[in-house]
Structures are given as structure tokens and as C-alpha cells.
Motif scaffolding. Sequence first.
Motif, mmCIF file in Angstrom:
data_model
loop_
_atom_site.group_PDB
_atom_site.id
_atom_site.type_symbol
_atom_site.label_atom_id
_atom_site.label_comp_id
_atom_site.label_asym_id
_atom_site.label_seq_id
_atom_site.Cartn_x
_atom_site.Cartn_y
_atom_site.Cartn_z
ATOM 1 N N GLN A 163 35.864 48.505 39.343
ATOM 2 C CA GLN A 163 37.313 48.685 39.679
ATOM 3 C C GLN A 163 38.041 47.442 39.998
ATOM 4 O OE1 GLN A 163 37.979 52.111 42.217
ATOM 5 N NE2 GLN A 163 39.921 51.196 43.198
ATOM 6 N N GLU A 164 37.084 46.605 40.833
ATOM 7 C CA GLU A 164 37.996 45.183 40.982
ATOM 8 C C GLU A 164 38.260 44.361 39.465
ATOM 9 O OE1 GLU A 164 35.336 43.425 43.977
ATOM 10 O OE2 GLU A 164 35.987 44.701 45.669
ATOM 11 N N TRP A 165 37.180 44.377 38.853
ATOM 12 C CA TRP A 165 37.316 43.745 37.586
ATOM 13 C C TRP A 165 38.571 44.259 37.037
ATOM 14 C CZ3 TRP A 165 37.784 44.684 32.597
ATOM 15 C CH2 TRP A 165 37.398 43.527 31.747
ATOM 16 N N ALA A 166 38.721 45.629 36.831
ATOM 17 C CA ALA A 166 39.652 46.293 36.336
ATOM 18 C C ALA A 166 41.158 45.998 36.671
ATOM 19 C CB ALA A 166 39.533 47.793 36.297
ATOM 20 N N GLN A 167 41.189 45.892 37.997
ATOM 21 C CA GLN A 167 42.432 45.624 38.812
ATOM 22 C C GLN A 167 42.627 44.069 38.516
ATOM 23 O OE1 GLN A 167 41.280 46.820 42.722
ATOM 24 N NE2 GLN A 167 42.312 48.948 42.420
ATOM 25 N N GLY A 168 41.845 43.227 38.611
ATOM 26 C CA GLY A 168 42.071 41.832 38.134
ATOM 27 C C GLY A 168 42.773 41.688 36.992
#
Length: 227
Positions: A163-168
Motif C-alpha cells: 500500500q505504501e508503494w502504491a501511494q508513493g
Amino acid sequence: MKLSAEVQAFADRLGHRFERPALLLEALTHPSVSNTVRADNQRLEFLGDRVLGLVMAEALFSADQTASEGKLAPRYNALVRKETCADVARALDLGDVLRLGRSEMMSGGRRKEALLADAMEAVIAAVYLDAGFEAARKIVLRSWGDRTDRVEQDARDAKTALQEWAQGKGQQPPRYVLVDRSGPDHAPVFTIEARLQSGQSATAKAASKRQAEQAAAAELLTSVRGN
């Protein structure tokens, strides 16, 4: 009251000598076999959940004097979640001494994650009521072992990392879709697909939806990072 050899062996593995053995028997009794004269472990589970929470909150608070609440919370969640409790129960062979009704026994209840987790929390409560908080704290920390040392890694699980990767990348949070459920009721297999807004996806199978989601997220995370 004298415990059976099997239950006494479990108490020995746990590392606690019960002054009131009836508490341990109650902790090991699933609602499927309870009746008006035999209590089940649901009330103890309720109490044990709170005792476990306090032990872990205190341990994390003391171990890292500089960590913010935002860092402590996911570590705490990783240590007290049902999957971790069930994992500890398996290490103690708690399932071997669970007292189950016929239907639960026939459906593989001794291996069910929810039953194991609930019983582990009930056992913690039994120790607490038998000998107090300090005894319960020692049992919890001994039983959880090095899980407390690797909690930082466990806290930042694959779903969180993806999720953090996607948001980034400016994308929406990943979606998790149940593709298939197979196997008997007592040993199901779930197939989950993790999907990103960009169209990239990965699938994985596991014995629970949560485990399958984590595995699919890990697979997808490896793929997108590799690209």
C-alpha cells in the motif's frame, strides 16, 4: 483436582504450575462441549486478551524509549493479533489438549486458527487468575520468545508495504479479490488476487484469507520492485 497426563504435560511446556488446575481446564474447554455445569473458555478469552495486550504494550514501551505511538501501534498489533496467538499455541501443542465437542473435533477444530488463538488467550487469563500479573507476564514473554525481537519486521507486513508503494506512485490502495475457495470446511484453501490500479496483479493460496492476501501482496511487491 489432578490433571491428566496430557494436560499436565502442556502445563509443563507452558512453564506454570497451577494451584487451581480447574482454571486451566476451563481455558481448554471450547463452547462446543460446555454446559450448565461445565464452563467454557469464552470469559477467560476476554480477560486474557486484555492481559496479553497490557504485557505487550508494557514490553514495547520499555524496549524503545523513543518510539512514537505511530511506531508502537503496528508493533503491538503484530504481537497480539490472532495469527500470532495461534502460532504460539501451535508451538506449545495446545491443540492436542483442547476439549472439543464432536462436531468441532470432526471438522478439524484442533487445527483451526481462531480456536487456537482464543484458547491461548484463555490460558493466559488462567495463569493470571491463578498466580497474578507477574506470572502471566513471564509466561507471555517466554511463550512469545523472539517474536518480540523481530516485531519491527512483522509489523510492516506485505500488505502495508504494498500500500505504501502504491501511494508513493500516486495509485489507489491495492484491491484483494477472492478468486477461489477449495478444500473441505475443516481445511479450506483460499486463492486471493492482489491488484494494483496500474493493472499489475499476483495471486497466492493459503489456509486463511488473511494469509493468502499477505502472500499475494508479497508476490506483487516483489514483482513491482523488480520492474
